[in-house]
Design an enzyme around this catalytic site. Structure first.
Site, PDB file in Angstrom:
ATOM      1  CE1 TYR A 198       7.875  10.750 -13.233  1.00  0.00           C
ATOM      2  CE2 TYR A 198       7.492  13.322 -14.255  1.00  0.00           C
ATOM      3  CZ  TYR A 198       8.314  11.427 -14.643  1.00  0.00           C
ATOM      4  OH  TYR A 198       8.988  10.739 -15.509  1.00  0.00           O
ATOM      5  CE  LYS A 226       5.945   8.767 -15.354  1.00  0.00           C
ATOM      6  NZ  LYS A 226       5.868   9.696 -16.454  1.00  0.00           N
TER       7      LYS A 226
END
Length: 369
Positions: A198, A226
């Protein structure tokens, strides 16, 4: 190994001359004569003797390739009882609404789910509860990341042990590390199971540059990234064959259909999961995307999940309980949300109660829980 440890014990602490402060002047002078030959000790690299705590039983196991195929993942809200504990009944209802509307995966205890406000006991319990109740119907991605490598390892071991299908990991924030340290941090956890990295520099204060991701992509258990930096970065990864989910709802339509993103890890899908599925699955739809952009802008006018928590409370699907330091949006913004619901259509939002403008006194703010 024995030779290495011997070298470490003899060199790492003190030069051969010993503690000069405890010696006579003659001894000190002799030591000074030898000082030109002394070199500072090198950092010893001690092999990690810990064996991974993992299981290869196939029940509920998901391959990395299965995670790579997910197009719509919801960063799920965590609802609370009036005393601040988890409201599992409301939580289960939220998950069921995601499943009913075709969402393929959920992030448990992420930023949106306020994992940062949970103890690790709460965190792992919620992951285990989600897998136990819904693991056969939807992919469960546990946020087991931390700025402490030790905590990230421990939480990931526990998360996979209770059955989560994949882990979400963030780069160390606040006490930031070097890029080499960042790679070492991720390499300490990535082998445990399917992993999504992320990247959200606005929260961590540090970007994960492409060469770090490209290094980690050599691992068979990296599911993807992400990415919140933007669609140009997404295109750079997809050109290299790396799976990417947009982390920005307002950019996800173009990311999916113009820049090669596999899908989105979404906040807005907490509210309108069916419409977000249409954006990810039904082809280019700039009209629908434009229709949802005002809602997305409204959600993120204050740090997430403040807007989402306010919205779900006004829809009547969660109690209006906030764990501090989060507080609801002000009254004029709550009125704006009601108008947005009417414009988009109440039937597209979760829940079956009429949307309402809550008063300040309707909200419960909990500092101890």
């Amino acid at each position: 190994m024995a030779a290495m440890l011997k070298s470490y014990s003899s060199n790492a602490c003190f030069p051969a001359s010993g503690f000069a402060v405890f010696r006579s002047n003659n001894a000190t002078n002799a030591s000074n004569k030898r000082s030109s030959n002394w070199k500072p000790p090198q950092a010893a690299i001690i092999p990690n003797l810990h064996l991974p705590m993992r299981s290869f039983e196939v029940k509920n196991r998901t391959s990395t390739e299965d995670i790579k195929c997910l197009r719509l993942i919801t960063a799920l809200k965590t609802p609370y009882l009036p005393d601040g504990r988890f409201d599992l009944e409301a939580y289960d209802d939220l998950v069921n609404k995601q499943i009913e509307n075709g969402v393929e995966g959920i992030i448990v205890g992420g930023t949106t789910g306020e994992g940062q406000l949970m103890s690790w006991d709460e965190h792992i319990m919620l992951i285990g509860h989600t897998v136990n109740c819904f693991g056969s119907k939807i992919k469960v991605v546990g946020n087991t990341g931390s700025n402490s490598t030790r905590e990230a390892i421990h939480a990931s071991e526990q998360g996979f042990a209770v059955g989560m299908h994949a882990a979400l990991h963030i780069n160390p924030y606040y006490g930031k590390t070097s890029l080499d340290g960042m790679i070492s941090h991720f390499e300490s956890v990535i082998s445990m199971g399917p992993t999504i990295i992320y990247n959200v520099p606005s929260r961590t204060g540090q970007d994960i540059p492409p060469h770090v991701i490209q290094t980690l992509a050599q691992s068979a258990t990296l599911a993807g990234v992400k990415e919140c930096v933007g669609n140009d970065r997404i295109k750079q990864y997809t050109d290299d064959g790396i799976v990417v989910w947009s982390g920005n709802d307002d950019q996800c339509h173009d990311a999916r259909w113009g820049y090669g993103a596999t899908g989105v890890i979404s906040v807005t899908s907490n509210l309108v999961p069916g419409l977000m599925r249409d954006i990810m699955f039904a082809g280019k739809n700039p009209t629908l995307n434009s229709k949802l952009l005002p809602l997305m802008d409204w959600l993120f006018q204050e740090p997430n999940p403040i807007g989402l928590n306010t919205a779900l409370a006004q829809l009547g699907v969660v109690r209006p309980v906030f764990r501090l330091p989060y507080v609801p949006l002000p009254a004029e913004k709550r009125i704006e949300f009601v108008n947005l619901v009417k414009q988009i259509g109440r039937e597209h939002f979760v829940g079956d109660k009429d949307v309402q403008v809550l008063d300040d006194d309707d909200f419960i703010l909990v500092g101890r829980y």
